[in-house]
Write a protein that holds these residues in place. Structure first.
Motif, short mmCIF file in Angstrom:
data_model
loop_
_atom_site.label_atom_id
_atom_site.label_comp_id
_atom_site.label_asym_id
_atom_site.label_seq_id
_atom_site.Cartn_x
_atom_site.Cartn_y
_atom_site.Cartn_z
N LEU A 135 0.82 -1.21 0.00
CA LEU A 135 0.00 0.00 0.00
C LEU A 135 0.86 1.26 0.00
CD1 LEU A 135 -2.96 1.02 0.37
CD2 LEU A 135 -2.50 1.01 2.81
N PRO A 136 0.86 2.03 -1.11
CA PRO A 136 1.64 3.27 -1.12
C PRO A 136 0.91 4.36 -0.31
CG PRO A 136 0.56 2.95 -3.23
CD PRO A 136 0.24 1.75 -2.38
N MET A 137 1.68 5.05 0.51
CA MET A 137 1.10 6.07 1.36
C MET A 137 2.04 7.27 1.43
SD MET A 137 -0.23 5.67 5.26
CE MET A 137 -1.11 4.21 4.80
N GLN A 138 1.46 8.45 1.44
CA GLN A 138 2.25 9.67 1.57
C GLN A 138 1.87 10.35 2.88
OE1 GLN A 138 0.95 11.76 -1.90
NE2 GLN A 138 2.47 10.82 -3.22
N VAL A 139 2.88 10.72 3.67
CA VAL A 139 2.65 11.41 4.93
C VAL A 139 3.55 12.64 4.97
CG1 VAL A 139 2.76 11.26 7.45
CG2 VAL A 139 2.12 9.24 6.10
N THR A 140 2.94 13.78 5.28
CA THR A 140 3.73 15.00 5.46
C THR A 140 3.32 15.64 6.78
OG1 THR A 140 2.13 16.38 4.28
CG2 THR A 140 3.94 15.46 2.99
N VAL A 141 4.31 16.24 7.44
CA VAL A 141 4.06 16.96 8.69
C VAL A 141 4.71 18.33 8.56
CG1 VAL A 141 4.40 17.00 11.19
CG2 VAL A 141 4.06 14.82 10.02
N GLU A 142 3.92 19.36 8.74
CA GLU A 142 4.43 20.73 8.69
C GLU A 142 4.26 21.35 10.07
OE1 GLU A 142 2.66 23.09 5.58
OE2 GLU A 142 2.38 21.29 4.36
N THR A 143 5.26 22.10 10.50
CA THR A 143 5.19 22.80 11.78
C THR A 143 4.45 24.11 11.57
OG1 THR A 143 7.30 21.84 12.43
CG2 THR A 143 6.53 23.72 13.68
N LEU A 144 3.43 24.32 12.38
CA LEU A 144 2.68 25.57 12.37
C LEU A 144 3.06 26.38 13.60
CD1 LEU A 144 -0.86 24.11 11.54
CD2 LEU A 144 0.80 25.08 9.94
N GLU A 145 2.57 27.60 13.69
CA GLU A 145 2.88 28.45 14.84
C GLU A 145 2.41 27.81 16.14
OE1 GLU A 145 1.59 32.77 16.61
OE2 GLU A 145 1.68 32.54 14.44
N LYS A 146 1.24 27.18 16.09
CA LYS A 146 0.64 26.63 17.31
C LYS A 146 0.54 25.12 17.29
CE LYS A 146 -2.14 30.74 17.95
NZ LYS A 146 -3.49 31.28 18.07
N GLY A 147 1.23 24.43 16.40
CA GLY A 147 1.12 22.98 16.36
C GLY A 147 1.64 22.42 15.05
N PHE A 148 0.91 21.46 14.51
CA PHE A 148 1.35 20.75 13.31
C PHE A 148 0.19 20.56 12.35
CE2 PHE A 148 3.81 19.25 16.93
CZ PHE A 148 5.09 19.50 16.51
N LEU A 149 0.51 20.54 11.05
CA LEU A 149 -0.44 20.17 10.02
C LEU A 149 0.03 18.83 9.48
CD1 LEU A 149 -2.78 20.69 8.05
CD2 LEU A 149 -1.13 21.85 6.57
N ILE A 150 -0.81 17.81 9.61
CA ILE A 150 -0.44 16.46 9.23
C ILE A 150 -1.34 16.01 8.10
CG2 ILE A 150 -0.22 14.08 10.04
CD1 ILE A 150 -0.17 15.71 12.92
N ASN A 151 -0.74 15.58 6.99
CA ASN A 151 -1.47 15.08 5.84
C ASN A 151 -1.08 13.63 5.59
OD1 ASN A 151 -2.95 17.42 4.59
ND2 ASN A 151 -0.90 18.29 4.76
#
Length: 135
Positions: free
Chosen positions: A64-80
């Motif tokens: 199963l191919p999967m893409q995960v990205t995590v970006e640091t935000l000012e108040k936390g994280f954006l997780i895709n």
């Protein structure tokens, strides 16, 4: 004025508790909280590395191919998280991983029709935001 001091004292006590700090002074408590956040960021980076390693091994074994990205935000994280195929139990596994990391999901969008897509905004802990508001 006295209630503000009590609120600050309560906040520092919550910070001490959340970060397992043994410090007594407010400056040391904030330093310990900062270290704790840095440790959490390192854990996220390590998880990203582990995910990348797993993705590479998955690509080689045609799973199963999967893409995960995590970006640091000012108040936390954006997780895709994106996968071409929907996988039963994936949402529960991801939310359990967030909980183990001490991340609180503030907002999430999930699509599980033909493929799987998750976009989540999370925060490390509410105590730090409360501290920022008192300053």
């Amino acid at each position: 004025m006295n209630s503000r001091k009590q609120k600050r004292a309560a906040l520092y006590q919550q910070l001490r508790s959340a970060t397992n700090s043994t410090s007594v002074t407010t400056t040391s408590i904030v330093v310990d909280a900062t270290r704790y956040i840095e440790e959490l960021k390192e854990k996220v980076q390590k998880l990203n590395q582990d995910i990348a390693t797993l993705q590479n091994s998955d690509e080689q074994s045609s799973s199963l191919p999967m893409q995960v990205t995590v970006e640091t935000l000012e108040k936390g994280f954006l997780i895709n998280v994106y996968s071409e195929k929907n996988c039963p139990g994936l949402l529960v596994s991801i939310l359990e991983a967030f909980e183990r990391l001490g991340l609180e999901v503030l907002d999430a969008r999930v699509s599980c029709s033909n493929n799987y897509r998750l976009e989540a905004v999370s925060e490390v802990m509410n105590y730090l935001q409360s501290y920022r508001n008192l300053r």
